[in-house]
Design an enzyme around this catalytic site. Structure first.
Site, PDB file in Angstrom:
ATOM      1  N   GLU A 113       0.843  -1.200   0.000  1.00 14.95           N
ATOM      2  CA  GLU A 113       0.000   0.000   0.000  1.00 14.95           C
ATOM      3  C   GLU A 113       0.875   1.246   0.000  1.00 14.95           C
ATOM      4  O   GLU A 113       1.925   1.270   0.654  1.00 14.95           O
ATOM      5  CB  GLU A 113      -0.873  -0.040   1.265  1.00 14.95           C
ATOM      6  CG  GLU A 113      -2.010   0.950   1.286  1.00 14.95           C
ATOM      7  CD  GLU A 113      -2.902   0.771   2.523  1.00 14.95           C
ATOM      8  OE1 GLU A 113      -3.345  -0.367   2.821  1.00 14.95           O
ATOM      9  OE2 GLU A 113      -3.141   1.780   3.199  1.00 14.95           O
ATOM     10  N   ASP A 115       0.196   5.322   0.619  1.00 14.81           N
ATOM     11  CA  ASP A 115      -0.913   6.161   1.085  1.00 14.81           C
ATOM     12  C   ASP A 115      -0.649   7.648   1.139  1.00 14.81           C
ATOM     13  O   ASP A 115       0.368   8.081   1.684  1.00 14.81           O
ATOM     14  CB  ASP A 115      -1.217   5.853   2.569  1.00 14.81           C
ATOM     15  CG  ASP A 115      -1.726   4.477   2.791  1.00 14.81           C
ATOM     16  OD1 ASP A 115      -2.383   3.939   1.911  1.00 14.81           O
ATOM     17  OD2 ASP A 115      -1.451   3.938   3.890  1.00 14.81           O
ATOM     18  N   GLU A 117      -3.040  10.505   3.036  1.00 10.45           N
ATOM     19  CA  GLU A 117      -4.275  10.732   3.795  1.00 10.45           C
ATOM     20  C   GLU A 117      -4.273  12.183   4.258  1.00 10.45           C
ATOM     21  O   GLU A 117      -3.275  12.654   4.796  1.00 10.45           O
ATOM     22  CB  GLU A 117      -4.356   9.823   5.018  1.00 10.45           C
ATOM     23  CG  GLU A 117      -4.669   8.389   4.664  1.00 10.45           C
ATOM     24  CD  GLU A 117      -5.011   7.550   5.899  1.00 10.45           C
ATOM     25  OE1 GLU A 117      -5.912   6.720   5.808  1.00 10.45           O
ATOM     26  OE2 GLU A 117      -4.371   7.754   6.951  1.00 10.45           O
TER      27      GLU A 117
END
Ligand SMILES: *[C@@H]1O[C@H](CO)[C@@H](O)[C@H](O)[C@H]1NC(C)=O
Length: 302
Positions: A113, A115, A117
């Site tokens: 993953e 990311d 955010e």
């Protein structure tokens, strides 16, 4: 050639010429804007019961959040390496408690993953841009930043470059984080599992803003984040094969796949340092309290 085509519609009946013009303009736009992807073609709205919307003929996507639900989307394609850009405009005004996630992820318990955010805040207080990298199910590699602009006032480009040697997170073309392939010192690197792009807007007021102290103000709902100009310069993964494995001579013009070996030149290394010096607010690689047995091995090389 296009020029002469433009002169001919006069000769057709009006309905034929309208159709003809539509065709020509579709052709033209695919020549001139090969990357201005139509969101209908690339994105599936996955949850939120109508709160995720594709608008303006596929040029704009919005996610919204209210007390009952958030919403989200994913890419239709899976990718194994790529340079993926999208413009986001985050929830304006009082966005405290909300999180807008935009990330690449594979499936399963040992997933990879990458990311971004965005942790919302009270009006006038800064968002936090939180980043992380998981390889084979293991994350704990957070770095957090403030931004050098108001991410709610306008669209800005958030990019992930993911190639076999490195992952580079960029904002408006400025690198903010580099995660290098450190397999040579035993750190797994995301390179075997195809990933999709996901995004969602949801309520995380138990932790997002000032560690959960500031709660979502539902009188301000619905909260809305907007997306446009999706561009994936990437190897797509279909039925176990990569579009970049060039067994067939027609695949992947080498001119467009420079990103596969891209690295930071000295100018960009300088910009990365500038961001890390002035805007980074958390780095797992300096958190010696958290890792009393020693910092993760990849921290030695970054
Ligand atoms: C919100 O604003 C406060 C006060 O300026 C700041 O400490 C915090 O880092 C900001 N961001 C988040 C997501 O909490």
């Amino acid at each position: 050639m296009l020029k002469t085509n433009y002169q001919t519609p006069m000769a057709f009946s009006s309905s034929t010429s309208v159709l003809f013009l539509v065709l020509i303009s579709a052709m033209l736009s695919s020549f001139i804007f090969p990357s201005a992807a139509n969101l209908y073609q690339h994105i599936d709205l996955t949850w939120g019961d109508g709160r995720a919307k594709i608008l303006n003929n596929g040029d704009l996507l919005t996610l919204s959040l209210d007390k009952a639900s958030g919403s989200g989307f994913k890419s239709k394609n899976e990718y194994l390496f790529g340079k993926i850009d999208m413009q986001l405009k985050l929830v304006p005004e009082n966005s405290a408690g909300t999180v807008t996630a935009y990330y690449l992820s594979s499936q399963g318990p040992t997933h990879d993953e990458i990311d971004f955010e965005f942790l919302g805040n009270l009006s006038g207080d800064p968002y936090i841009l939180h980043t992380n990298v998981f390889s084979q199910g293991k994350g704990n590699r957070e770095q957090q930043f403030y931004l050098w602009f108001d991410p709610t006032a306008d669209f800005h480009t958030y990019s992930i470059l993911w190639n076999p040697q490195r992952i580079i997170f960029s904002v408006d073309g400025t690198p903010i984080r580099e995660f290098k392939n450190s397999e040579s010192i035993g750190v797994p690197y995301p390179k075997n599992q195809p990933m999709r792009i996901y995004s969602s807007l949801w309520n995380a007021d138990d932790w997002a803003t000032r560690g959960g102290l500031v709660k979502t103000d539902w009188t301000q709902a619905p909260f809305t984040a907007s997306y446009r100009n999706f561009n994936a310069n990437a190897c797509t993964w279909t039925s176990g094969a990569s579009s970049c494995t060039s067994n067939s001579p027609s695949s992947t013009a080498s001119s467009s796949s420079g990103w596969l070996t891209e690295e930071l030149d000295s100018t960009n290394q300088g910009r990365l340092k500038w961001v890390q010096k002035n805007y980074m607010i958390y780095n797992y690689c300096t958190d010696t309290k958290r890792f009393p047995q020693g910092l993760p091995p990849e921290c030695a090389s970054t």
